[in-house]
Structure formats: structure tokens, C-alpha cells
Motif scaffolding. Structure first.
Motif, PDB file in Angstrom:
ATOM      1  N   ILE A 198       0.849  -1.209   0.000  1.00  0.00           N
ATOM      2  CA  ILE A 198       0.000   0.000   0.000  1.00  0.00           C
ATOM      3  C   ILE A 198       0.876   1.248   0.000  1.00  0.00           C
ATOM      4  O   ILE A 198       0.611   2.212  -0.733  1.00  0.00           O
ATOM      5  CB  ILE A 198      -0.959  -0.022   1.208  1.00  0.00           C
TER       6      ILE A 198
ATOM      7  N   ALA B 217       2.258   1.677  -3.412  1.00  0.00           N
ATOM      8  CA  ALA B 217       1.240   2.169  -4.343  1.00  0.00           C
ATOM      9  C   ALA B 217       1.098   3.681  -4.222  1.00  0.00           C
ATOM     10  O   ALA B 217       0.972   4.381  -5.238  1.00  0.00           O
ATOM     11  CB  ALA B 217      -0.094   1.478  -4.080  1.00  0.00           C
TER      12      ALA B 217
ATOM     13  N   GLN C 105       1.979   6.387  -7.199  1.00  0.00           N
ATOM     14  CA  GLN C 105       1.000   7.355  -7.678  1.00  0.00           C
ATOM     15  C   GLN C 105       1.605   8.752  -7.757  1.00  0.00           C
ATOM     16  O   GLN C 105       1.184   9.557  -8.572  1.00  0.00           O
ATOM     17  CB  GLN C 105      -0.227   7.377  -6.772  1.00  0.00           C
TER      18      GLN C 105
ATOM     19  N   LEU D 100       2.700   0.797 -10.428  1.00  0.00           N
ATOM     20  CA  LEU D 100       1.416   0.979  -9.766  1.00  0.00           C
ATOM     21  C   LEU D 100       0.513  -0.227  -9.984  1.00  0.00           C
ATOM     22  O   LEU D 100      -0.127  -0.718  -9.052  1.00  0.00           O
ATOM     23  CB  LEU D 100       0.746   2.249 -10.288  1.00  0.00           C
TER      24      LEU D 100
ATOM     25  N   SER E 263       1.894  -3.145  -7.899  1.00  0.00           N
ATOM     26  CA  SER E 263       1.609  -3.016  -6.469  1.00  0.00           C
ATOM     27  C   SER E 263       0.120  -3.209  -6.190  1.00  0.00           C
ATOM     28  O   SER E 263      -0.244  -3.786  -5.163  1.00  0.00           O
ATOM     29  CB  SER E 263       2.097  -1.671  -5.933  1.00  0.00           C
ATOM     30  N   TYR E 264      -0.766  -2.768  -7.094  1.00  0.00           N
ATOM     31  CA  TYR E 264      -2.194  -3.048  -6.926  1.00  0.00           C
ATOM     32  C   TYR E 264      -2.477  -4.553  -6.998  1.00  0.00           C
ATOM     33  O   TYR E 264      -3.316  -5.067  -6.253  1.00  0.00           O
ATOM     34  CB  TYR E 264      -3.023  -2.326  -7.968  1.00  0.00           C
TER      35      TYR E 264
ATOM     36  N   ILE F 287      -1.431  -5.984  -3.724  1.00  0.00           N
ATOM     37  CA  ILE F 287      -2.407  -5.622  -2.699  1.00  0.00           C
ATOM     38  C   ILE F 287      -3.632  -6.526  -2.787  1.00  0.00           C
ATOM     39  O   ILE F 287      -4.139  -7.029  -1.781  1.00  0.00           O
ATOM     40  CB  ILE F 287      -2.813  -4.134  -2.832  1.00  0.00           C
TER      41      ILE F 287
END
Length: 105
Positions: free
Chosen positions: A11, A14, A18, A26, A29-30, A33
Motif C-alpha cells: 500500500i 502504491a 502514484q 502501480l 503493487s495493486y 495488494i
């Protein structure tokens, strides 16, 4: 333990991705997550799935790669130029003392 810590780190990464325009990091990492969040849902008591050594190694490797990708960006390099000397100076000012004794004593 690894999934919870990895989720917090992903998180944070991320949010960092951003701030700079790096969509591949991004998206990765999403994805991390989402995977860790889904794992944690099924890992609460009573746990129906468990993570082994291979899963924790993949999480650590993914976080390391994402961190290195973020370190290649220009703002991170500028921050690192100033952060490392400041941390070393604060270590001296806080009265750093050794925790362990030498084996020769």
C-alpha cells in the motif's frame, strides 16, 4: 505475519508510485495488494489456507523489485542523497552504543 506486513508495504509503494508517473509499478503493487488482501480474508480464524516458505519468498521478492523500481526514479534519488547523510548524523547525535559485545571479550 508476512502477508500483513507485505500488504502494508505494498500500500505504501502504491502511494509512492502514484506520486510519480510509473504505471507499471502501480499496477504491480495493486496486484500484490489484491492478492495479499484476498489471502488475509481466508487466513483469519478458522484459517482455510496457509502460506509456506515459497509464498513469503515471492512476496519479499516482489516488494524488493518494486522498491528498486521506485528507487530508479529521479525524486527518490534526490531524497536518498540527503537522507543517508542525515541518518548517519542523527545516529552519532543520539549516542549510538553497541548492543552486543565482541566475542573476544
Amino acid at each position: 505475519l508476512c502477508a500483513g506486513t507485505g500488504l502494508i508495504a505494498a500500500i505504501c509503494l502504491a502511494f509512492l508510485f502514484q506520486a510519480i508517473p510509473f504505471t507499471e509499478g502501480l499496477i504491480a503493487s495493486y496486484a500484490l495488494i489484491g492478492a495479499l488482501g484476498a489471502f488475509l480474508i481466508y487466513n483469519f480464524k478458522p484459517a482455510s489456507i496457509f502460506m509456506g516458505d515459497s509464498g513469503s519468498l515471492v512476496i519479499g521478492f516482489s516488494l524488493a523489485v518494486l522498491t528498486l523500481q521506485h528507487a530508479e526514479s529521479e525524486p527518490a534519488n534526490t531524497l536518498a542523497r540527503f537522507a543517508v547523510p542525515l541518518l548517519k548524523r542523527s545516529k552519532r547525535r543520539c549516542g549510538y552504543k553497541k548492543v552486543f559485545r565482541n566475542a573476544s571479550n
